[in-house]
Design a protein around this motif. Structure first.
Motif, PDB file in Angstrom:
ATOM      1  N   ASP A 225      19.487  -6.206  43.720  1.00  0.00           N
ATOM      2  CA  ASP A 225      18.511  -7.472  44.400  1.00  0.00           C
ATOM      3  C   ASP A 225      19.333  -8.535  44.054  1.00  0.00           C
ATOM      4  O   ASP A 225      19.356  -9.104  42.942  1.00  0.00           O
ATOM      5  CB  ASP A 225      17.481  -7.505  44.111  1.00  0.00           C
ATOM      6  N   MET A 226      20.086  -9.233  45.308  1.00  0.00           N
ATOM      7  CA  MET A 226      20.775 -10.321  45.140  1.00  0.00           C
ATOM      8  C   MET A 226      20.078 -11.571  44.498  1.00  0.00           C
ATOM      9  O   MET A 226      20.329 -12.428  43.707  1.00  0.00           O
ATOM     10  CB  MET A 226      21.450 -10.570  46.360  1.00  0.00           C
ATOM     11  N   ASP A 227      18.626 -11.796  45.199  1.00  0.00           N
ATOM     12  CA  ASP A 227      17.633 -12.860  44.675  1.00  0.00           C
ATOM     13  C   ASP A 227      17.453 -12.702  43.280  1.00  0.00           C
ATOM     14  O   ASP A 227      17.461 -13.868  42.266  1.00  0.00           O
ATOM     15  CB  ASP A 227      16.508 -12.996  45.550  1.00  0.00           C
ATOM     16  N   VAL A 228      17.321 -11.605  42.921  1.00  0.00           N
ATOM     17  CA  VAL A 228      16.964 -11.145  41.434  1.00  0.00           C
ATOM     18  C   VAL A 228      18.200 -11.653  40.491  1.00  0.00           C
ATOM     19  O   VAL A 228      17.808 -12.339  39.698  1.00  0.00           O
ATOM     20  CB  VAL A 228      16.766  -9.704  41.052  1.00  0.00           C
ATOM     21  N   LEU A 229      19.248 -11.491  40.725  1.00  0.00           N
ATOM     22  CA  LEU A 229      20.559 -11.689  40.118  1.00  0.00           C
ATOM     23  C   LEU A 229      20.565 -13.205  40.247  1.00  0.00           C
ATOM     24  O   LEU A 229      20.737 -13.933  39.011  1.00  0.00           O
ATOM     25  CB  LEU A 229      21.806 -11.219  40.582  1.00  0.00           C
ATOM     26  N   ASN A 230      20.415 -13.902  41.356  1.00  0.00           N
ATOM     27  CA  ASN A 230      20.404 -15.299  41.252  1.00  0.00           C
ATOM     28  C   ASN A 230      19.572 -16.084  40.477  1.00  0.00           C
ATOM     29  O   ASN A 230      19.614 -17.109  40.115  1.00  0.00           O
ATOM     30  CB  ASN A 230      20.395 -16.026  42.618  1.00  0.00           C
ATOM     31  N   ILE A 241      10.677 -13.369  41.783  1.00  0.00           N
ATOM     32  CA  ILE A 241      10.624 -11.845  41.448  1.00  0.00           C
ATOM     33  C   ILE A 241       9.274 -11.136  41.800  1.00  0.00           C
ATOM     34  O   ILE A 241       9.403  -9.981  42.210  1.00  0.00           O
ATOM     35  CB  ILE A 241      10.859 -11.588  39.860  1.00  0.00           C
ATOM     36  N   SER A 242       8.388 -11.670  41.878  1.00  0.00           N
ATOM     37  CA  SER A 242       7.094 -11.059  42.353  1.00  0.00           C
ATOM     38  C   SER A 242       7.326 -10.540  43.644  1.00  0.00           C
ATOM     39  O   SER A 242       6.239  -9.529  43.841  1.00  0.00           O
ATOM     40  CB  SER A 242       6.039 -12.157  42.202  1.00  0.00           C
ATOM     41  N   TYR A 246      12.862  -5.219  44.153  1.00  0.00           N
ATOM     42  CA  TYR A 246      12.762  -4.855  42.493  1.00  0.00           C
ATOM     43  C   TYR A 246      11.553  -4.364  42.019  1.00  0.00           C
ATOM     44  O   TYR A 246      11.438  -3.434  41.269  1.00  0.00           O
ATOM     45  CB  TYR A 246      13.584  -6.082  41.898  1.00  0.00           C
ATOM     46  N   ARG A 247      10.678  -5.313  42.163  1.00  0.00           N
ATOM     47  CA  ARG A 247       9.310  -5.084  41.526  1.00  0.00           C
ATOM     48  C   ARG A 247       8.804  -3.963  42.044  1.00  0.00           C
ATOM     49  O   ARG A 247       8.223  -3.230  41.215  1.00  0.00           O
ATOM     50  CB  ARG A 247       8.372  -6.444  41.479  1.00  0.00           C
ATOM     51  N   SER A 248       8.605  -3.710  43.277  1.00  0.00           N
ATOM     52  CA  SER A 248       7.868  -2.759  44.009  1.00  0.00           C
ATOM     53  C   SER A 248       8.490  -1.308  43.397  1.00  0.00           C
ATOM     54  O   SER A 248       7.670  -0.273  43.150  1.00  0.00           O
ATOM     55  CB  SER A 248       8.014  -2.507  45.514  1.00  0.00           C
TER      56      SER A 248
END
Ligand SMILES: Nc1ncnc2c1ncn2[C@@H]1O[C@H](COP(=O)(O)OP(=O)(O)O)[C@@H](O)[C@H]1O
Ligand SMILES: [Mg+2]
Length: 349
Positions: A225-230, A241-242, A246-248
């Motif tokens: 997940d690109m957003d998680v990485l960023n 992250i919520s 990724y979280r699911s």
């Protein structure tokens, strides 16, 4: 009867597979449940990724714990093997819905590598056992964020945990190192060991996560997940992250583990998007809290202003005499403004 606490050891064959991130997000998810007090212990004393992730962006919080309290590194440097020496004196910091035992008391603390490595398996086991016994009993879950690879410490934590989760990536190197680690750990202890694939490619929807994993010890996959990485380590990290896949995915993996171990602590999966669309919601999730407040006030002002400006006194009659029409005007206005704002934000990114 209160349920026994569960010690979860997070390991991996090679570094950078995502153990630290996973430990924190799992801790937050579990910690949000009623009666599931959770603590994460940063056992990766040298890298201290977890301690940095949680505290580094808070510049004023370079000091994480009081100097007289014991962090994980102190236990290894001073080889503290008896419970009397540490009980009640552990450095435990509150963090959102869970607690943290940091690796060090200041983020930039320099340690001698020789000092923090246990001399043998016995010593590693004694220190970890003492650490676990000294963590207050109120905790339902203890998550150990371990370092990558195999050594006396990993072997000891595996032995003393209720379950180990080996996090691997999809590439062959990661898989081979993970096979090696699992084989090695299996020789020394009967602790159950599960595999979890992280940073998986090609997963774009929740339905793909529901497919059964390949083997009985597989917990499933977590997408890249690109957003998680960023956002890793940034101040808006938890907000971002919520809402992610990724979280699911992590919740799905946990629920599989909970079923396999008969823990009966399931995390809720049936989250209904408050805006009716996962896609729109994940995009709206990019808005900061300030922007959300502006959005709400702005919408009300816009509706009231435009309503009165366009219809004058008539608007009062509409509200009084035609409530349905008034409501539809109101909804139209809110919809228009939030859509505009969301798009503006997306394009600005
Ligand atoms: N599913 C994922 N998608 C994208 N990036 C990820 C994912 N999982 C972890 N990462 C990133 O990978 C890097 C290493 O993660 P980290 O949790 O520190 O690994 P480890 O503790 O195993 O060394 C971090 O930058 C983290 O944000
Ligand atoms: Mg780490």
């Amino acid at each position: 009867m209160t349920p026994k606490r569960t010690v979860i050891n997070v390991v991996s064959g090679k570094g950078g597979t995502g153990k630290t991130l996973l430990s924190c997000v799992l801790a937050d998810s579990l910690g949000n449940l009623p009666d599931a007090e959770t603590i994460v212990v940063d056992l990766d004393v040298f890298v201290r990724g977890l301690t940095s992730l949680l505290y580094y962006h808070r510049a004023e919080r370079l000091r994480i714990a009081d100097a007289e309290k014991l962090c994980v590194a102190d236990l290894f440097v001073r080889k503290l093997k008896s419970r009397d020496s540490i009980a009640g004196n552990l450095a435990i910091a509150k963090y959102r819905s869970f607690d943290v035992m940091p690796a060090v008391s200041t983020i930039n603390q320099v340690l001698e590598y020789d000092d923090i490595v246990p001399n043998n398996h016995r010593e590693a086991r004694d220190i970890v056992q003492n650490l676990l016994a000294s963590i207050p009993e109120a905790y339902r879950f203890i998550i150990l964020d371990s370092r990558a690879g195999y050594d006396e410490l990993i072997s000891a934590t595996h032995e003393l945990s209720d379950v180990s989760i080996c996090v691997e990536e999809q590439d062959p190197i990661s898989r081979i190192t993970s096979d090696n680690l699992i084989a090695q750990l299996g020789t020394s202890s009967k602790t159950p060991l599960f595999r979890l694939v992280n940073k998986a490619r090609g997963i774009t929807a929740l339905e793909q996560l529901e497919e059964s994993p390949r083997g009985v010890t597989d917990l499933g996959v977590i997408p890249f997940d690109m957003d998680v990485l960023n956002s890793f380590g940034a101040s808006n990290f938890w907000e971002e992250i919520s809402r992610t896949l990724y979280r699911s995915a992590l919740i799905h993996a946990w629920n599989r583990l909970s079923a396999k171990l008969d823990l009966r602590v399931d995390l809720p999966t049936n989250r209904i998007s408050p805006v009716g669309s996962d896609w729109l919601e994940s995009k709206a999730g990019m808005l900061s809290w300030r922007d959300r407040v502006y959005l709400i006030y702005g919408s009300f002002l816009a509706i009231a202003g435009l309503g009165y400006g366009l219809y004058g006194e008539q608007i009062i009659h509409i509200i009084r005499g035609e409530p349905l029409r008034a409501m539809s005007l109101f909804m139209g206005g809110v919809g228009l403004i939030s859509t505009l704002l969301v798009f503006l934000r997306i394009f600005r990114k």
